[in-house]
Design an enzyme around this catalytic site. Structure first.
Site, PDB file in Angstrom:
ATOM      1  N   HIS A   1       0.810  -1.223   0.000  1.00 49.33           N
ATOM      2  CA  HIS A   1       0.000   0.000   0.000  1.00 49.33           C
ATOM      3  C   HIS A   1       0.841   1.271   0.000  1.00 49.33           C
ATOM      4  O   HIS A   1       0.333   2.355  -0.280  1.00 49.33           O
ATOM      5  CB  HIS A   1      -1.002   0.004   1.166  1.00 49.33           C
ATOM      6  CG  HIS A   1      -0.417   0.237   2.520  1.00 49.33           C
ATOM      7  ND1 HIS A   1      -0.181  -0.794   3.415  1.00 49.33           N
ATOM      8  CD2 HIS A   1      -0.035   1.371   3.154  1.00 49.33           C
ATOM      9  CE1 HIS A   1       0.313  -0.279   4.535  1.00 49.33           C
ATOM     10  NE2 HIS A   1       0.418   1.026   4.405  1.00 49.33           N
TER      11      HIS A   1
ATOM     12  N   ASP B   1       0.164  -7.694   1.355  1.00 52.38           N
ATOM     13  CA  ASP B   1       0.520  -6.284   1.511  1.00 52.38           C
ATOM     14  C   ASP B   1       2.029  -6.086   1.613  1.00 52.38           C
ATOM     15  O   ASP B   1       2.511  -5.328   2.462  1.00 52.38           O
ATOM     16  CB  ASP B   1      -0.179  -5.665   2.732  1.00 52.38           C
ATOM     17  CG  ASP B   1      -0.068  -4.138   2.742  1.00 52.38           C
ATOM     18  OD1 ASP B   1       0.140  -3.553   1.669  1.00 52.38           O
ATOM     19  OD2 ASP B   1      -0.161  -3.544   3.843  1.00 52.38           O
TER      20      ASP B   1
ATOM     21  N   SER C   1       4.575   2.791   7.727  1.00 57.71           N
ATOM     22  CA  SER C   1       4.289   1.590   6.943  1.00 57.71           C
ATOM     23  C   SER C   1       5.490   1.175   6.108  1.00 57.71           C
ATOM     24  O   SER C   1       6.093   1.990   5.409  1.00 57.71           O
ATOM     25  CB  SER C   1       3.099   1.834   6.011  1.00 57.71           C
ATOM     26  OG  SER C   1       1.909   1.949   6.740  1.00 57.71           O
TER      27      SER C   1
END
Length: 279
Positions: free
Chosen positions: A59, A89, A171
């Protein structure tokens, strides 16, 4: 502090540039292109004859038109997507070695991947990442729980729950054990406004266990296609009734991007098409 000093050269900041609207049908930006920038983190995991390979979240890089990586010496380099897997992911991006100067190569390191299966609840952990895009920062905590089922997008995965602070930009960054080994990829957090104004949520971050995806990481580094389910391969937005009326567009799904090596790329679909019906 010794662990952080040892591992920080393995962590990078990632900046992505993503197309928001394009083409003659752009309802708010007629005939123009508009981009947004995003921030994330990455972990240097390998090097081959031509590339430096960096692990991050899918992402962080999904839909990016441009990617740049900043190393510990604050020098920036263009990067390319090597491989991605939406279901888990994760993604691997690469920087060409012939573009990186000697000073940068001497300042960086390849991270050591540990065994997340050895983790126990209560173990101390360290998170490093590009929090809020300000640059690398460090937070600490413990393993709060193991094998937590977390929904990200349309998929559910089992993750490590931690109480170390995780924020936007973290992230793709590293979750470390006290040996300085990467045992997780920081990926998600729960926040109060995700539930209700009455809920008070603190210290609920989540990381992908590194051992669960080691084989997948190797495949992505080798540029192998890794299936994450059937996809059409288009990105865009829904044209509403009001937009249809105001801009003389049919109601449907406006295509702003077509993914490379996708089913859509092999079809007659084009950017600017509007899908109005599916058999």
């Amino acid at each position: 502090s010794e662990v952080v000093e040892e591992v920080m050269p393995s962590i990078v900041s990632i900046t992505s540039k993503t197309l928001i609207s394009s083409g003659k049908y752009g309802p708010y930006f007629w005939g123009t292109e508009r981009y947004s920038e995003g921030a994330g983190s990455g972990i240097i995991v390998s090097k081959n004859d031509n590339e430096l390979l960096i692990l991050t979240n899918n992402h962080v890089v999904a839909g990016a038109e441009e990617l740049s990586v900043q190393f510990i010496n604050e020098k920036d380099y263009d990067a390319e997507i090597k491989g991605t897997n939406e279901r888990k992911d994760i993604a691997v991006i690469s920087v060409k070695l012939n573009k990186i100067d000697n000073e940068t190569m001497e300042s960086i390191k390849i991270a050591t991947l540990g065994d997340s299966n050895e983790l126990k609840v209560g173990n101390g952990v360290i998170a490093i990442g590009n929090a809020l895009g300000y640059g690398q920062s460090v937070t600490t905590g413990v393993v709060s729980a193991l094998n937590r089922e977390v929904e990200t997008g349309t998929y559910k995965n089992e993750m490590i729950q931690i109480d170390a602070a995780i924020n936007g930009g973290n992230s793709g960054g590293a979750l470390l054990n006290n040996k300085g080994e990467v045992i997780g990829i920081n990926s998600a957090k729960y926040s109060s406004n995700a539930y209700s104004s009455e809920a008070s949520i603190e210290g609920m971050g989540f990381a992908i266990p590194i051992t669960d995806v080691k084989e997948l990481i190797t495949s992505l580094m080798n540029g192998e296609e890794v299936s994450s389910g059937m996809t059409l391969g288009v990105e865009g937005y829904v044209v509403t009734k009001d937009q249809s009326k105001n801009y003389n567009m049919p109601i449907g799904f406006y295509i702003s991007k077509i993914a490379s090596k996708s089913n859509a790329e092999d079809s007659e679909l084009e950017i600017g098409n509007i899908i109005t019906k599916v058999e």
